[in-house]
Enzyme design. Sequence first.
Site, PDB file in Angstrom:
ATOM      1  N   GLN A  98      35.545  33.966  65.671  1.00  0.00           N
ATOM      2  CA  GLN A  98      35.825  35.351  66.023  1.00  0.00           C
ATOM      3  C   GLN A  98      34.870  35.880  67.083  1.00  0.00           C
ATOM      4  OE1 GLN A  98      33.946  38.099  62.690  1.00  0.00           O
ATOM      5  NE2 GLN A  98      34.958  36.317  61.741  1.00  0.00           N
ATOM      6  N   HIS A 100      33.835  40.073  68.921  1.00  0.00           N
ATOM      7  CA  HIS A 100      33.987  41.520  68.773  1.00  0.00           C
ATOM      8  C   HIS A 100      33.989  42.177  70.152  1.00  0.00           C
ATOM      9  CE1 HIS A 100      33.266  40.641  64.627  1.00  0.00           C
ATOM     10  NE2 HIS A 100      32.050  40.191  64.879  1.00  0.00           N
ATOM     11  N   GLU A 135      26.242  42.920  66.096  1.00  0.00           N
ATOM     12  CA  GLU A 135      25.724  42.666  64.753  1.00  0.00           C
ATOM     13  C   GLU A 135      24.505  41.756  64.782  1.00  0.00           C
ATOM     14  OE1 GLU A 135      29.426  41.178  63.177  1.00  0.00           O
ATOM     15  OE2 GLU A 135      28.707  39.113  63.225  1.00  0.00           O
ATOM     16  N   HIS A 264      31.840  33.192  67.678  1.00  0.00           N
ATOM     17  CA  HIS A 264      30.984  32.662  66.629  1.00  0.00           C
ATOM     18  C   HIS A 264      31.775  32.416  65.355  1.00  0.00           C
ATOM     19  CE1 HIS A 264      30.965  37.055  66.067  1.00  0.00           C
ATOM     20  NE2 HIS A 264      30.799  36.809  64.773  1.00  0.00           N
ATOM     21  N   ARG A 283      40.155  37.251  66.316  1.00  0.00           N
ATOM     22  CA  ARG A 283      40.004  35.904  65.775  1.00  0.00           C
ATOM     23  C   ARG A 283      40.535  34.857  66.740  1.00  0.00           C
ATOM     24  NH1 ARG A 283      41.372  39.345  61.657  1.00  0.00           N
ATOM     25  NH2 ARG A 283      39.796  39.523  60.009  1.00  0.00           N
TER      26      ARG A 283
END
Length: 404
Positions: A98, A100, A135, A264, A283
């Site tokens: 996935q 982001h 993140e 990642h 994804r």
Amino acid sequence: MELLDNPVRAYAWGSRTVIAELLGQEVPSPHPQAELWFGAHPADPSRLVHEDGSHTSLLDALRDDPERLLGTDRSGHWDATLPFLLKVLAADEPLSLQAHPSIEQARTGFAHEDAAGIPRDAADRNYRDANHKPELICALTEFHALVGFRKLEATVRLLRELEVPELAGHAELLAAQPDQDGLRALFTTWITLPQSMLDTLVPALQDGCIRLAGSGGEFHAEARTVLELSERYPGDAGVLAALLLNRVTLAPGEALYLPAGNLHAYLSGAGIELMANSDNVLRGGLTPKHVDVPELLRVLDFAAGPPPVLTGEPDAGWIRYDTPAKEFLLRRLADGDDGAVVAVPDGGPRILLCTAGSACVRAPGTELKITRGGSLWLAAHETALSVQPLVEGTQLFLAGDGLG
């Protein structure tokens, strides 16, 4: 300061021991427990535990009194919302491949899907909010992950050492164009292969990985990982994509920062995850869930190189993990063995989590004991706080925003 009651998220890849042990529950748990959430995400907010035993959703509390709980400056800056989401992540199986989006990509994608009338809870929806999702993952145990694209010369060596005839032409094309455009072309080719070709290519790759995994050479760990992924997801294009990524092992206390566009997949282990308060995921495979290849290609960053492993910086009794993200900042208690009193940094809303041992948390005129698995909400107006470990091996994490 108030105790928090926090939701557990059950996903198939989760552990039956890590979160259950942390919370003092039955081990093994009846179902996999993948994530323990701390925060005010609309999908599953924490609840404030009041002195009389009653509960209030943290999301509702923030809506009712944002300036007091967030601080006047933070309330305006973050549009009266908590900007971060803290998690304990426990993976016994690999997560999906996935990436982001950036904030601009998220806003555009969210508006486009809203205009198209796609329900926000639809399985084929990419953007469930208009926020980005940088993140940080900090290892609690040895933690394994695929993170970012490997240096291209190393990937060419790997593809050659696999000695898979079906991949030989791809290796030479990348060797002839070892830049982001060449990498994008190879990734796009693999991720869009028809299933009939994947059903032939992935088994051929497995044979090459079996040979390489037993060699003890430079890429034996990568070969074992691809074998494991191909057994779980036979015929999945994500197995091929995994060949292009850095395989990283974190020791406890080490961390990785994942910016927008970073491809990642977490493989196994337990960690503290801190992110912007978003649920936007694009994804790329290793999942039965929705994969939108054109949208994934729109957000991916094809820069190649090893991801920096963060060990943190000393910060007045804490270890601080600095990142470019302003939505969050993670601190870990530097030494939970000596019983020393350590000041809790002021500034905005914070969440304090105990993952081992116990500690006394003091504010002017009051104190609370926090034990393993326990957490506290510290509002912006609560200042001059301190913590004192009560037993050896106490481990505390403090989440706040990164505005300083």
